[in-house]
Design a protein around this motif. Sequence first.
Motif, PDB file in Angstrom:
ATOM      1  N   UNK A 203       0.833  -1.450  -0.071  1.00 57.04           N
ATOM      2  CA  UNK A 203      -0.208  -0.039   0.334  1.00 57.04           C
ATOM      3  C   UNK A 203       1.220   1.443   0.010  1.00 57.04           C
ATOM      4  N   UNK A 204       0.675   2.076  -1.468  1.00 58.06           N
ATOM      5  CA  UNK A 204       2.033   3.195  -1.225  1.00 58.06           C
ATOM      6  C   UNK A 204       0.600   4.599  -1.269  1.00 58.06           C
ATOM      7  N   UNK A 205       0.436   5.502  -0.516  1.00 57.47           N
ATOM      8  CA  UNK A 205      -0.214   6.686  -1.270  1.00 57.47           C
ATOM      9  C   UNK A 205       1.044   7.712  -0.553  1.00 57.47           C
ATOM     10  N   UNK A 206       1.651   8.198  -1.768  1.00 64.07           N
ATOM     11  CA  UNK A 206       2.482   9.829  -1.785  1.00 64.07           C
ATOM     12  C   UNK A 206       1.200  11.216  -1.303  1.00 64.07           C
ATOM     13  N   UNK A 207       0.520  10.838  -1.386  1.00 67.54           N
ATOM     14  CA  UNK A 207      -0.427  11.617  -0.197  1.00 67.54           C
ATOM     15  C   UNK A 207      -0.520  11.864   0.957  1.00 67.54           C
ATOM     16  N   UNK A 208       0.233  10.404   1.232  1.00 65.38           N
ATOM     17  CA  UNK A 208      -0.028  10.772   2.907  1.00 65.38           C
ATOM     18  C   UNK A 208       1.477  10.802   3.806  1.00 65.38           C
ATOM     19  N   UNK A 209       2.136  10.797   2.622  1.00 62.09           N
ATOM     20  CA  UNK A 209       4.223  10.563   2.915  1.00 62.09           C
ATOM     21  C   UNK A 209       4.321  12.376   2.863  1.00 62.09           C
ATOM     22  N   UNK A 210       4.149  13.271   4.538  1.00 63.59           N
ATOM     23  CA  UNK A 210       4.552  14.366   4.625  1.00 63.59           C
ATOM     24  C   UNK A 210       5.278  15.378   4.762  1.00 63.59           C
ATOM     25  N   UNK A 211       6.514  14.261   5.101  1.00 70.27           N
ATOM     26  CA  UNK A 211       7.899  14.403   5.379  1.00 70.27           C
ATOM     27  C   UNK A 211       8.742  14.321   4.057  1.00 70.27           C
ATOM     28  N   UNK A 212       7.449  13.915   3.033  1.00 71.03           N
ATOM     29  CA  UNK A 212       8.221  14.557   1.720  1.00 71.03           C
ATOM     30  C   UNK A 212       8.352  15.465   1.485  1.00 71.03           C
ATOM     31  N   UNK A 213       8.426  15.570  -0.050  1.00 74.39           N
ATOM     32  CA  UNK A 213       7.887  16.928  -0.847  1.00 74.39           C
ATOM     33  C   UNK A 213       6.920  16.078  -1.942  1.00 74.39           C
ATOM     34  N   UNK A 214       5.767  16.291  -1.152  1.00 77.20           N
ATOM     35  CA  UNK A 214       4.688  15.260  -1.627  1.00 77.20           C
ATOM     36  C   UNK A 214       3.431  16.321  -2.572  1.00 77.20           C
ATOM     37  N   UNK A 215       3.377  16.795  -3.157  1.00 74.60           N
ATOM     38  CA  UNK A 215       2.510  17.713  -4.422  1.00 74.60           C
ATOM     39  C   UNK A 215       2.599  16.957  -5.380  1.00 74.60           C
ATOM     40  N   UNK A 216       1.366  16.317  -6.058  1.00 74.48           N
ATOM     41  CA  UNK A 216       1.575  15.615  -7.138  1.00 74.48           C
ATOM     42  C   UNK A 216       2.385  15.879  -8.610  1.00 74.48           C
ATOM     43  N   UNK A 217       2.850  16.527  -8.233  1.00 77.05           N
ATOM     44  CA  UNK A 217       4.487  16.825  -9.628  1.00 77.05           C
ATOM     45  C   UNK A 217       5.315  15.480  -9.029  1.00 77.05           C
ATOM     46  N   UNK A 218       5.530  16.201  -8.013  1.00 74.24           N
ATOM     47  CA  UNK A 218       6.418  14.262  -7.395  1.00 74.24           C
ATOM     48  C   UNK A 218       5.571  12.933  -7.214  1.00 74.24           C
ATOM     49  N   UNK A 219       4.230  13.039  -7.437  1.00 75.69           N
ATOM     50  CA  UNK A 219       3.484  11.401  -7.276  1.00 75.69           C
ATOM     51  C   UNK A 219       4.146  10.517  -7.965  1.00 75.69           C
ATOM     52  N   UNK A 220       4.711  10.729  -9.117  1.00 72.11           N
ATOM     53  CA  UNK A 220       4.903   9.787  -9.714  1.00 72.11           C
ATOM     54  C   UNK A 220       6.536   8.865  -8.759  1.00 72.11           C
ATOM     55  N   UNK A 221       6.904  10.073  -9.397  1.00 75.67           N
ATOM     56  CA  UNK A 221       8.411   9.870  -8.166  1.00 75.67           C
ATOM     57  C   UNK A 221       8.676   9.016  -7.578  1.00 75.67           C
ATOM     58  N   UNK A 222       7.359   9.628  -6.499  1.00 77.85           N
ATOM     59  CA  UNK A 222       7.321   9.423  -4.803  1.00 77.85           C
ATOM     60  C   UNK A 222       6.644   7.436  -4.502  1.00 77.85           C
ATOM     61  N   UNK A 223       5.484   7.622  -5.082  1.00 78.32           N
ATOM     62  CA  UNK A 223       5.309   5.935  -5.494  1.00 78.32           C
ATOM     63  C   UNK A 223       6.308   4.807  -6.181  1.00 78.32           C
ATOM     64  N   UNK A 224       6.894   5.270  -6.516  1.00 82.22           N
ATOM     65  CA  UNK A 224       7.684   4.335  -7.527  1.00 82.22           C
ATOM     66  C   UNK A 224       9.328   4.471  -6.853  1.00 82.22           C
TER      67      UNK A 224
END
Length: 322
Positions: A203-224
């Motif tokens: 289960x992976x949700x960039x939206x909830x990863x608030x200690x990172x730069x979790x804007x939608x532009x980084x969503x792909x990188x954060x998920x992968x």
Amino acid sequence: MRFSSSVLAFAATLSTASAAYKGFNYGAFFNNQVAKVLADFEYEFNAAKQLPGTNGEFTSARIYTMIQHGTTNTIIEAIQAAINTKTSLLLGLWASAGQANFNNEISTLKAATQQFGASFTDLVLGISVGSEDLYRNSVIGSQNNENPGTSPAELVNYIQQTRDAVKGTGLAGKPIGHVDTWTAFVNASNNAVISAVDFIGVDAYPYFQTTMANNIENGNDTFYAAFDATVAVSQGKPVWVTETGWPVTGDTRNLAVASAQNAKIYWDDVTCSLINANVNLFYYTLQDVQWGNPNPSFGLKPAGDLQQVNPLFDLTCPGSSA
């Protein structure tokens, strides 16, 4: 858009691999705690297959428990609904409520096998023992005020109990796994769970990863980054994406803004890349606002008329002919 080396490796096998499972997650009850019944599950399973832009490919369902909500050990009505709608199933056995409750999960699993036979077992894609139990058992889970989870040793015991329960039945040979957050899987203290399963559900949700730069532009990188980290510790076991998504409404979390526009970006960048790479995927979620007002809401379908078919944004993947 970045595609991970792990996903590119999956994509390289497309010519010989069978089609991946595609589906949604389905809870056992509505937000007002009223149990879903047969008609509710049938509506949801049929609605998933009718989503415009998806070529009718979302034919699988992940459930979290075998027990009908509000009962002790009655078979969840999602099973009959799946049989009626020919929906394949990733079963779930709830593992964060102690041994007595897990006994009921096992007994209900056996009862469904006996009652429905091959019409049920032929639809089963796999069995997940637990869902985010290790996360809830962690320091992070405690800090987030989550309910108590399950220790790695307890979870390994439950996995073995499940293997014993399906021996000699129509479920023998079905892959048995565990679903958890990527942060739980990369924690070495949980390695015994990875060793005990046939597959990992992440289960992976960039939206909830608030200690990172979790804007939608980084969503792909954060998920992968999360997906790749899970693959790296998977001991060669298949990694299924059992929950991911971007909310259509809700509070802003650090840099993550909930909106249908951003959910569309996430769908195109992440969901479609997983579909193209033939990764088993269970998106969160089809519709989560039939009752109540969840914050955040991840539902693709809007509130209101339950027979509404059209999603909140176009689900056609870039380059698709759907």
